[in-house]
Design a protein around this motif. Structure first.
Motif, PDB file in Angstrom:
ATOM      1  N   ASN A 152       0.830  -1.207   0.000  1.00  0.00           N
ATOM      2  CA  ASN A 152       0.000   0.000   0.000  1.00  0.00           C
ATOM      3  C   ASN A 152       0.866   1.260   0.000  1.00  0.00           C
ATOM      4  OD1 ASN A 152      -1.520   2.179   1.963  1.00  0.00           O
ATOM      5  ND2 ASN A 152      -2.932   1.184   0.563  1.00  0.00           N
ATOM      6  N   MET A 153       1.917   1.268   0.797  1.00  0.00           N
ATOM      7  CA  MET A 153       2.802   2.425   0.888  1.00  0.00           C
ATOM      8  C   MET A 153       3.658   2.588  -0.366  1.00  0.00           C
ATOM      9  SD  MET A 153       4.028   1.962   4.861  1.00  0.00           S
ATOM     10  CE  MET A 153       5.222   3.287   4.790  1.00  0.00           C
ATOM     11  N   PHE A 154       3.906   1.511  -1.086  1.00  0.00           N
ATOM     12  CA  PHE A 154       4.749   1.552  -2.289  1.00  0.00           C
ATOM     13  C   PHE A 154       3.967   2.030  -3.505  1.00  0.00           C
ATOM     14  CE2 PHE A 154       8.245  -0.504  -4.876  1.00  0.00           C
ATOM     15  CZ  PHE A 154       9.274   0.152  -4.226  1.00  0.00           C
ATOM     16  N   ASP A 155       2.665   2.212  -3.331  1.00  0.00           N
ATOM     17  CA  ASP A 155       1.792   2.598  -4.440  1.00  0.00           C
ATOM     18  C   ASP A 155       1.829   4.114  -4.632  1.00  0.00           C
ATOM     19  OD1 ASP A 155      -0.053   2.412  -6.494  1.00  0.00           O
ATOM     20  OD2 ASP A 155      -1.787   2.358  -5.160  1.00  0.00           O
ATOM     21  N   GLY A 156       2.980   4.620  -5.100  1.00  0.00           N
ATOM     22  CA  GLY A 156       3.148   6.051  -5.228  1.00  0.00           C
ATOM     23  C   GLY A 156       3.282   6.567  -6.646  1.00  0.00           C
ATOM     24  N   LEU A 157       3.544   5.679  -7.602  1.00  0.00           N
ATOM     25  CA  LEU A 157       3.668   6.044  -9.009  1.00  0.00           C
ATOM     26  C   LEU A 157       2.877   5.062  -9.854  1.00  0.00           C
ATOM     27  CD1 LEU A 157       7.508   6.821  -9.327  1.00  0.00           C
ATOM     28  CD2 LEU A 157       5.655   8.474  -9.110  1.00  0.00           C
ATOM     29  N   ASP A 158       2.420   5.513 -11.003  1.00  0.00           N
ATOM     30  CA  ASP A 158       1.670   4.629 -11.897  1.00  0.00           C
ATOM     31  C   ASP A 158       2.513   3.412 -12.252  1.00  0.00           C
ATOM     32  OD1 ASP A 158      -0.167   6.655 -11.811  1.00  0.00           O
ATOM     33  OD2 ASP A 158       0.289   7.433 -13.816  1.00  0.00           O
ATOM     34  N   GLY A 159       2.007   2.231 -11.927  1.00  0.00           N
ATOM     35  CA  GLY A 159       2.682   0.996 -12.288  1.00  0.00           C
ATOM     36  C   GLY A 159       3.718   0.505 -11.299  1.00  0.00           C
ATOM     37  N   LEU A 160       3.972   1.261 -10.215  1.00  0.00           N
ATOM     38  CA  LEU A 160       5.039   0.863  -9.292  1.00  0.00           C
ATOM     39  C   LEU A 160       4.631  -0.300  -8.390  1.00  0.00           C
ATOM     40  CD1 LEU A 160       7.812   1.199  -8.118  1.00  0.00           C
ATOM     41  CD2 LEU A 160       6.969   3.080  -6.699  1.00  0.00           C
ATOM     42  N   VAL A 200      -1.628  -2.844 -18.048  1.00  0.00           N
ATOM     43  CA  VAL A 200      -1.862  -2.284 -19.379  1.00  0.00           C
ATOM     44  C   VAL A 200      -2.582  -0.943 -19.270  1.00  0.00           C
ATOM     45  CG1 VAL A 200      -3.074  -2.641 -21.572  1.00  0.00           C
ATOM     46  CG2 VAL A 200      -1.888  -4.559 -20.468  1.00  0.00           C
ATOM     47  N   PHE A 201      -3.443  -0.804 -18.272  1.00  0.00           N
ATOM     48  CA  PHE A 201      -4.231   0.407 -18.088  1.00  0.00           C
ATOM     49  C   PHE A 201      -3.629   1.355 -17.053  1.00  0.00           C
ATOM     50  CE2 PHE A 201      -7.000  -2.789 -19.795  1.00  0.00           C
ATOM     51  CZ  PHE A 201      -7.843  -2.105 -20.658  1.00  0.00           C
ATOM     52  N   ASN A 202      -2.646   0.886 -16.295  1.00  0.00           N
ATOM     53  CA  ASN A 202      -2.104   1.681 -15.199  1.00  0.00           C
ATOM     54  C   ASN A 202      -0.707   2.220 -15.474  1.00  0.00           C
ATOM     55  OD1 ASN A 202      -0.471   1.237 -12.199  1.00  0.00           O
ATOM     56  ND2 ASN A 202      -2.222   2.622 -12.278  1.00  0.00           N
ATOM     57  N   ALA A 203       0.150   1.416 -16.067  1.00  0.00           N
ATOM     58  CA  ALA A 203       1.530   1.849 -16.304  1.00  0.00           C
ATOM     59  C   ALA A 203       1.610   2.788 -17.498  1.00  0.00           C
ATOM     60  CB  ALA A 203       2.427   0.627 -16.524  1.00  0.00           C
TER      61      ALA A 203
END
Length: 355
Positions: A152-160, A200-203
């Motif tokens: 959850n905390m690592f979710d800071g950039l698209d696709g990370l 495909v839709f996030n990165a």
């Protein structure tokens, strides 16, 4: 093999279809991430990644010819965290409440699912087999809740977060199939497929300059919990294919990042769940790397670390050697965080001095 290929295709198509179909209803329902001073994506983005991934995953496992009764706790825990996450994405749930539901899901994994981290293997040599005994249950709960929050905390950039989770699931699935584990590698592979469809839709890529959907708290918590399940199953019990230290290599980047940041916040007298701009990807951004470059660097690093640990373990490398190898990586990570601003400035000067 044909049936497995069909399940993979079904999972990917269902996840991708849901991501396209649910975008408008999500916007109408207010299930979106709005731009703020910390979130600079320019426009509201649907928070449907978790919903689509879990529904695509569940659809893909329906034709599975294996006893899924052993995985009722996994499905129940994922569903529980999905519901809590969606509510949080809509109205903001207090961190304490989310922590409570994460703990319930972790209890489901251990008590109902029967998964326990009972030992840490031969971390320091063959004379040092570390059994946890009475600490097995609390240690397992700590690991599950900790990994759920780390993703959850690592979710800071698209696709990370999704890319890092895909890498971890990929190495676990490969190890499971090479180790001839019976059930869980197929489930892990199908979840990986759903995550890849979401990517495909996030990165960001040359054909998509901005994310069309986000994971949201629902997605990151579900992925963290499911990843914890497959990590424990890969390292314990009758279908174990990797030693516990190899799991440390696979999860090194998000777990180290979370532990260091939470420790720093606690030392400052702050809540460990307080949002800030001190993550690894923030440092890379300050060093002058673009959004896509930062994601590529971190996901590639996860890929290399996970591959090193899992392939070395499968090749028969002693566990103490994997432990020794992970120590300097952890120390470098700590040093990088401790001098983040100086490191970013140094990298920036070096990069721009060459142009």
């Amino acid at each position: 093999m044909i049936q497995i290929a069909g399940q993979v295709l079904l999972t990917f198509v269902m996840t991708a279809t849901l991501l396209m179909v649910l975008r408008r209803p999500a916007v109408q329902a207010g299930l979106v991430d709005k731009p703020t001073s910390r979130k600079r994506h320019g426009r509201p983005v649907p928070l449907i990644g978790g919903i689509c991934i879990i529904l695509g995953f569940f659809t893909g496992i329906l034709p599975a010819e294996l006893g899924l009764r052993d995985y009722q706790a996994l499905f129940t825990g994922m569903t529980l965290l999905l519901i809590v996450g969606v509510v949080d994405d809509l109205i903001d749930v207090r961190p304490g409440y989310k922590f409570g539901f994460q703990t319930i899901a972790a209890f489901l994994l251990s008590v109902w699912g029967g998964l326990l981290v009972t030992d840490l293997g031969y971390l320091f040599g063959y004379q040092w087999y570390i059994e946890l005994g009475l600490l097995a249950l609390p240690f397992t709960l700590l690991c599950v809740v900790g990994l759920t929050n780390a993703i959850n905390m690592f979710d800071g950039l698209d696709g990370l977060a999704s890319g890092t989770t895909a890498v971890a699931l990929g190495w676990l699935t490969l190890a499971g199939f090479l180790g001839e584990a019976d059930k869980w590698p197929l489930l892990s592979g199908l979840l990986l497929t759903a995550v890849l469809a979401f990517l495909v839709f996030n990165a960001r890529n040359p054909w998509r300059r901005r994310a069309a959907s986000f994971l949201g708290d629902s997605g990151s918590m579900v992925l963290g919990f499911a990843l914890a399940w497959f990590c424990i199953e890969a390292a314990t019990g009758s279908e174990a294919v990797l030693p516990p230290i190899a799991i440390g290599w696979i999860l090194a980047l998000p777990v180290m990042d979370a532990l260091i940041l939470m420790g720093r916040r606690i030392l400052r007298g702050q809540t460990p769940f307080r949002a800030d701009r001190e993550h690894l990807h923030h440092t890379l951004s300050r060093a002058g790397f673009t959004h896509g470059q930062s994601v590529f660097i971190l996901v590639l690093s996860s890929f290399i670390l996970g591959g090193t640990g899992s392939l070395a373990a499968l090749a028969g490398a002693p566990e103490w050697l994997l432990t020794v190898g992970l120590i300097p990586i952890a120390l470098c990570h700590i040093a990088f965080h401790a001098r983040a601003w100086r490191v970013a400035a140094f990298i920036r000067r070096k990069r721009y001095s060459k142009t």
